[in-house]
Design a protein around this motif. Structure first.
Motif, PDB file in Angstrom:
ATOM      1  N   ASP A 135      -2.943   8.046 -17.532  1.00  0.00           N
ATOM      2  CA  ASP A 135      -4.376   8.291 -17.422  1.00  0.00           C
ATOM      3  C   ASP A 135      -4.834   8.376 -15.968  1.00  0.00           C
ATOM      4  O   ASP A 135      -5.959   8.749 -15.693  1.00  0.00           O
ATOM      5  CB  ASP A 135      -5.165   7.207 -18.175  1.00  0.00           C
ATOM      6  CG  ASP A 135      -4.905   7.265 -19.678  1.00  0.00           C
ATOM      7  OD1 ASP A 135      -4.667   8.382 -20.198  1.00  0.00           O
ATOM      8  OD2 ASP A 135      -4.921   6.207 -20.324  1.00  0.00           O
ATOM      9  N   ASP A 136      -3.962   7.996 -15.042  1.00  0.00           N
ATOM     10  CA  ASP A 136      -4.263   8.106 -13.615  1.00  0.00           C
ATOM     11  C   ASP A 136      -3.150   8.916 -12.966  1.00  0.00           C
ATOM     12  O   ASP A 136      -2.252   8.382 -12.314  1.00  0.00           O
ATOM     13  CB  ASP A 136      -4.369   6.703 -12.989  1.00  0.00           C
ATOM     14  CG  ASP A 136      -4.856   6.741 -11.548  1.00  0.00           C
ATOM     15  OD1 ASP A 136      -4.945   7.848 -10.954  1.00  0.00           O
ATOM     16  OD2 ASP A 136      -5.144   5.656 -11.005  1.00  0.00           O
ATOM     17  N   THR A 137      -3.189  10.225 -13.163  1.00  0.00           N
ATOM     18  CA  THR A 137      -2.105  11.079 -12.690  1.00  0.00           C
ATOM     19  C   THR A 137      -2.016  11.125 -11.162  1.00  0.00           C
ATOM     20  O   THR A 137      -0.940  11.339 -10.620  1.00  0.00           O
ATOM     21  CB  THR A 137      -2.227  12.514 -13.259  1.00  0.00           C
ATOM     22  OG1 THR A 137      -3.530  13.024 -12.967  1.00  0.00           O
ATOM     23  CG2 THR A 137      -1.979  12.538 -14.750  1.00  0.00           C
ATOM     24  N   LYS A 138      -3.125  10.896 -10.475  1.00  0.00           N
ATOM     25  CA  LYS A 138      -3.085  10.863  -9.006  1.00  0.00           C
ATOM     26  C   LYS A 138      -2.229   9.689  -8.524  1.00  0.00           C
ATOM     27  O   LYS A 138      -1.349   9.860  -7.682  1.00  0.00           O
ATOM     28  CB  LYS A 138      -4.500  10.772  -8.443  1.00  0.00           C
ATOM     29  CG  LYS A 138      -4.563  10.831  -6.918  1.00  0.00           C
ATOM     30  CD  LYS A 138      -5.999  10.941  -6.449  1.00  0.00           C
ATOM     31  CE  LYS A 138      -6.223  10.821  -4.981  1.00  0.00           C
ATOM     32  NZ  LYS A 138      -5.228  11.271  -4.069  1.00  0.00           N
ATOM     33  N   ALA A 139      -2.460   8.507  -9.079  1.00  0.00           N
ATOM     34  CA  ALA A 139      -1.664   7.329  -8.709  1.00  0.00           C
ATOM     35  C   ALA A 139      -0.212   7.499  -9.152  1.00  0.00           C
ATOM     36  O   ALA A 139       0.718   7.112  -8.427  1.00  0.00           O
ATOM     37  CB  ALA A 139      -2.259   6.064  -9.320  1.00  0.00           C
ATOM     38  N   LEU A 140      -0.014   8.094 -10.319  1.00  0.00           N
ATOM     39  CA  LEU A 140       1.334   8.335 -10.823  1.00  0.00           C
ATOM     40  C   LEU A 140       2.082   9.252  -9.849  1.00  0.00           C
ATOM     41  O   LEU A 140       3.204   8.948  -9.446  1.00  0.00           O
ATOM     42  CB  LEU A 140       1.259   8.968 -12.219  1.00  0.00           C
ATOM     43  CG  LEU A 140       2.575   9.195 -12.941  1.00  0.00           C
ATOM     44  CD1 LEU A 140       2.381   9.027 -14.442  1.00  0.00           C
ATOM     45  CD2 LEU A 140       3.138  10.562 -12.659  1.00  0.00           C
ATOM     46  N   SER A 141       1.458  10.350  -9.444  1.00  0.00           N
ATOM     47  CA  SER A 141       2.069  11.291  -8.500  1.00  0.00           C
ATOM     48  C   SER A 141       2.403  10.616  -7.177  1.00  0.00           C
ATOM     49  O   SER A 141       3.483  10.820  -6.627  1.00  0.00           O
ATOM     50  CB  SER A 141       1.132  12.471  -8.232  1.00  0.00           C
ATOM     51  OG  SER A 141       0.967  13.245  -9.375  1.00  0.00           O
ATOM     52  N   GLU A 142       1.472   9.822  -6.660  1.00  0.00           N
ATOM     53  CA  GLU A 142       1.710   9.119  -5.392  1.00  0.00           C
ATOM     54  C   GLU A 142       2.891   8.167  -5.512  1.00  0.00           C
ATOM     55  O   GLU A 142       3.712   8.074  -4.602  1.00  0.00           O
ATOM     56  CB  GLU A 142       0.454   8.370  -4.958  1.00  0.00           C
ATOM     57  CG  GLU A 142      -0.629   9.274  -4.417  1.00  0.00           C
ATOM     58  CD  GLU A 142      -1.913   8.528  -4.066  1.00  0.00           C
ATOM     59  OE1 GLU A 142      -1.881   7.289  -3.883  1.00  0.00           O
ATOM     60  OE2 GLU A 142      -2.959   9.207  -3.981  1.00  0.00           O
ATOM     61  N   SER A 143       2.971   7.450  -6.627  1.00  0.00           N
ATOM     62  CA  SER A 143       4.084   6.516  -6.842  1.00  0.00           C
ATOM     63  C   SER A 143       5.423   7.240  -6.866  1.00  0.00           C
ATOM     64  O   SER A 143       6.387   6.796  -6.245  1.00  0.00           O
ATOM     65  CB  SER A 143       3.904   5.752  -8.153  1.00  0.00           C
ATOM     66  OG  SER A 143       2.790   4.916  -8.090  1.00  0.00           O
ATOM     67  N   ILE A 144       5.478   8.361  -7.575  1.00  0.00           N
ATOM     68  CA  ILE A 144       6.719   9.135  -7.667  1.00  0.00           C
ATOM     69  C   ILE A 144       7.072   9.720  -6.296  1.00  0.00           C
ATOM     70  O   ILE A 144       8.220   9.641  -5.852  1.00  0.00           O
ATOM     71  CB  ILE A 144       6.595  10.276  -8.708  1.00  0.00           C
ATOM     72  CG1 ILE A 144       6.351   9.714 -10.114  1.00  0.00           C
ATOM     73  CG2 ILE A 144       7.827  11.181  -8.693  1.00  0.00           C
ATOM     74  CD1 ILE A 144       7.452   8.888 -10.682  1.00  0.00           C
TER      75      ILE A 144
END
Length: 163
Positions: A135-144
């Motif tokens: 639900d937070d794809t921005k944070a997900l992308s940053e983590s990856i």
């Protein structure tokens, strides 16, 4: 592990597909990986070649990254979404099974290498992100992206040591 016959499994298969939720969830997950691939393509332009997203089976959705060093050594890095575990992983792959076996043997002292058994599809697999928040794809992308940035440097350092 014993499996039921294909015919015996069909009722459950039909039931899971009936609502359409399984198909929508799968497509949404593939879209997340496609978004990541686009970001990696843009962020690493000139450093890595970023392949298209590969999927088709329900087990893994992934894309490859390769630079001159990896290409020269017949290796690839893959950002992998493991559907069964619902997590992102970074895999070191060989272009062929023989290359994978050779590097698996060569890298036996590396922390990510299972010295008892080589993974079926890779030389080694590293957990990048467990329990992603979709639900937070921005944070997900940053983590990856951050995990890849750190791990790729470590992997390249290790590869040069074991060359």
């Amino acid at each position: 592990m014993s499996y039921k016959s294909l015919s015996a499994r069909i009722p459950a298969y039909k039931l899971h597909f009936a609502s359409g939720e399984l198909q929508r969830t799968y497509q949404d997950l593939v879209s997340v990986v496609q978004g990541l691939r686009t970001e990696f393509y843009n962020k690493y332009k000139g450093q890595f070649t970023v392949a298209k997203v590969l999927h088709g089976y329900i087990d893994f959705t992934y894309f490859y990254l390769q630079n001159d060093y990896l290409k020269k050594h017949k290796l690839k890095l893959a950002i992998v979404f493991n559907h069964q575990r619902v997590q992102f992983e970074l895999w070191l792959l060989g272009q062929t099974k023989d290359v994978q076996i050779s590097y698996w043997k060569k890298l036996q002292g590396v922390k990510w290498v299972n010295k008892d058994a080589m993974p079926e599809w890779s030389i080694f697999e590293i957990l990048m992100l467990a329990d992603p928040d979709f639900d937070d794809t921005k944070a997900l992308s940053e983590s990856i992206y951050n995990a890849f940035s750190a791990l790729s440097v470590e992997i390249f350092n290790i590869l040069t040591v074991y060359e």
